[in-house]
Design a protein around this motif. Structure first.
Motif, short mmCIF file in Angstrom:
data_model
loop_
_atom_site.label_atom_id
_atom_site.label_comp_id
_atom_site.label_asym_id
_atom_site.label_seq_id
_atom_site.Cartn_x
_atom_site.Cartn_y
_atom_site.Cartn_z
N ARG A 40 0.85 -1.20 0.00
CA ARG A 40 0.00 0.00 0.00
C ARG A 40 0.88 1.24 0.00
O ARG A 40 1.74 1.41 0.87
CB ARG A 40 -0.92 -0.02 1.22
CG ARG A 40 -2.07 0.96 1.10
CD ARG A 40 -3.23 0.54 2.01
NE ARG A 40 -4.33 1.48 1.96
CZ ARG A 40 -5.31 1.47 1.06
NH1 ARG A 40 -5.33 0.55 0.12
NH2 ARG A 40 -6.28 2.37 1.10
N LEU A 41 0.66 2.07 -1.01
CA LEU A 41 1.48 3.27 -1.19
C LEU A 41 0.73 4.50 -0.71
O LEU A 41 -0.41 4.75 -1.10
CB LEU A 41 1.83 3.43 -2.68
CG LEU A 41 2.55 4.73 -3.05
CD1 LEU A 41 3.91 4.83 -2.37
CD2 LEU A 41 2.72 4.82 -4.57
N PHE A 42 1.40 5.27 0.15
CA PHE A 42 0.83 6.51 0.67
C PHE A 42 1.67 7.68 0.19
O PHE A 42 2.89 7.66 0.34
CB PHE A 42 0.85 6.49 2.21
CG PHE A 42 0.08 5.36 2.80
CD1 PHE A 42 -1.26 5.51 3.12
CD2 PHE A 42 0.68 4.12 3.01
CE1 PHE A 42 -1.99 4.46 3.66
CE2 PHE A 42 -0.03 3.07 3.55
CZ PHE A 42 -1.37 3.23 3.87
N ARG A 43 1.01 8.68 -0.39
CA ARG A 43 1.71 9.89 -0.81
C ARG A 43 0.98 11.10 -0.27
O ARG A 43 -0.26 11.10 -0.18
CB ARG A 43 1.81 9.94 -2.34
CG ARG A 43 2.90 9.00 -2.87
CD ARG A 43 2.92 8.97 -4.37
NE ARG A 43 1.67 8.39 -4.88
CZ ARG A 43 1.43 8.18 -6.17
NH1 ARG A 43 2.33 8.50 -7.07
NH2 ARG A 43 0.28 7.66 -6.55
N GLN A 44 1.74 12.11 0.07
CA GLN A 44 1.15 13.32 0.63
C GLN A 44 0.08 13.90 -0.29
O GLN A 44 0.34 14.07 -1.49
CB GLN A 44 2.27 14.36 0.84
CG GLN A 44 1.82 15.54 1.69
CD GLN A 44 2.95 16.51 1.93
OE1 GLN A 44 3.72 16.81 1.02
NE2 GLN A 44 3.06 17.01 3.14
N GLY A 45 -1.10 14.13 0.26
CA GLY A 45 -2.16 14.78 -0.50
C GLY A 45 -2.83 13.91 -1.54
O GLY A 45 -3.61 14.40 -2.36
N LYS A 46 -2.53 12.59 -1.52
CA LYS A 46 -3.17 11.70 -2.50
C LYS A 46 -3.85 10.55 -1.79
O LYS A 46 -3.52 10.22 -0.66
CB LYS A 46 -2.11 11.15 -3.47
CG LYS A 46 -1.50 12.23 -4.34
CD LYS A 46 -0.65 11.65 -5.45
CE LYS A 46 -0.13 12.79 -6.33
NZ LYS A 46 0.95 12.37 -7.21
N GLU A 47 -4.79 9.91 -2.49
CA GLU A 47 -5.41 8.71 -1.94
C GLU A 47 -4.39 7.58 -1.89
O GLU A 47 -3.55 7.46 -2.78
CB GLU A 47 -6.57 8.25 -2.86
CG GLU A 47 -7.81 9.12 -2.79
CD GLU A 47 -8.51 9.04 -1.44
OE1 GLU A 47 -8.82 7.92 -1.00
OE2 GLU A 47 -8.74 10.11 -0.84
#
Lengths: 236, 236
Positions: free
Chosen positions: B214-221
């Motif tokens: 699971r990839l988390f990026r600032q300001g994105k889903e």
């Protein structure tokens, strides 16, 4: 005389914010009309204003007005002159970083020691211990120190969670983590389950709520303390 | 050329230490006879010697000898001259504190960048990212810095755990914690589930194992990346 309520959580599953503990707070804050709220822990990144509004709504139910510490120019004066103080939950690394950044850690400790009633939940409870080292939070920001308010002579682990014996997850259990803390630190740790709180009056500390709490001490077996226990002697 | 295996966990439920990944390691360490083990994270407070013995037993199955970094007088020389390096799991705060204390963070990064094959599991994987700020561990010791090896251009969350939708516990989910990180930091975070690992060859990074990450990026889903995905471009 020191007066604190140190709660494991603000909210119980299925309940509203502070709902389970409001009857207790009505009694605890009796005669106080206003509350100073410290919103720095910002759960989920909520803004200081939003967080303060949420707290304002909860306390309106018991007839108290709420201001946020972030609204003041002179933070030290705001803390010193508060009728009552509440530090809410969120991220403990963030909360502690902000308290140091704004140079209010010491004045907050002194003010509560001299008798201003203090409510903490979750991260706001964590900081009443000697250090923040038994937080469950992610180190999203680097604080200048791990030492906290030292209003009780031990550390807390809020939201204490028993190991799920059915789990196939191999990450460390909460108990394992606290035992690792005791490889390097002698400070006792009280695991407070959700729904439990500590009531501090002067040097007397009582475990309140319906649940037992779990006490961890360096080099000793963990121990269950029944609801209603006097835990004043831990760490002394 | 940089060569790394960055594993979420050392052990799968019901399996032995490193068992699930040994076939991969046989291939990865082909031609290497000896392994330098960095035992500083000391899970559960196990001693450096005990931890090294555990690793020695596992690697004896694929014909590699193991020495612990703590056995050497000159740590920098030991790292520089190693045929292969493995940093085991445990507490990331402790691991990072020790790497700084012994002044080996930089030489370890340089050595792996120049081609010495590196295996990490859990805390040993965490440190391959830019910072240790998305660890799950308790801050049992105060490290001088949160910055780590920077061998990949993003951060990891090992032992990534999906929210338990049946749970009545009110502590933050892993996803909530990582989102709090992104309130203050722009570094992407890859949540690696147990049984997943990253294979790094030069600038190419592939997600291995059977599970998605699971990839988390600032300001994105948040986004699910399928097993086998090329994740080289995250953070670039």
């Amino acid at each position: 005389m020191k007066k604190l309520i140190i709660a494991s959580t603000s909210t119980l599953h299925g309940g509203n914010y502070l709902e389970y503990i409001l009857p207790e707070l009505t009694h605890f804050f009796e005669g106080k009309k206003s509350l100073l709220f410290i919103p720095y822990a910002r759960p989920g990144g909520i803004s200081h204003d939003e967080y303060t509004a949420k707290v304002r709504e909860a306390f309106s139910q018991i007839g108290m007005s709420v201001s946020g510490l972030h609204e003041y120019g002179n933070l030290i004066e705001a803390i010193k002159s508060a009728e009552a103080i509440f530090t809410g939950g969120g991220n403990t690394f963030l909360l502690v970083s902000q308290l140091y950044k704004f140079k209010v850690m010491d004045v907050l400790a002194e003010t509560v020691k001299s008798g201003t009633p203090y409510l903490g939940s979750s991260a706001g409870s964590n900081i009443t211990g000697l250090t923040m080292q038994t937080t469950n939070d992610m180190p999203i920001i680097y604080p200048p120190d791990f030492r906290t308010l030292g209003l009780i002579p031990f550390n807390l682990n809020p939201h204490y969670l028993d190991a799920d014996l059915q789990s196939k997850h191999m990450g460390e259990t909460r108990e394992t983590r606290i035992k690792e803390f005791h490889q390097f630190n002698s400070i006792p740790v009280l695991g407070l389950r959700e729904g439990s709180w500590l009531e501090v009056k002067g040097e007397t500390i009582i475990l309140k709520g319906d649940l037992s709490a779990r006490l961890f001490r360096q080099g000793k077996e963990a121990e269950e303390l029944a609801a209603g226990s006097d835990v004043s002697l831990i760490g002394r």
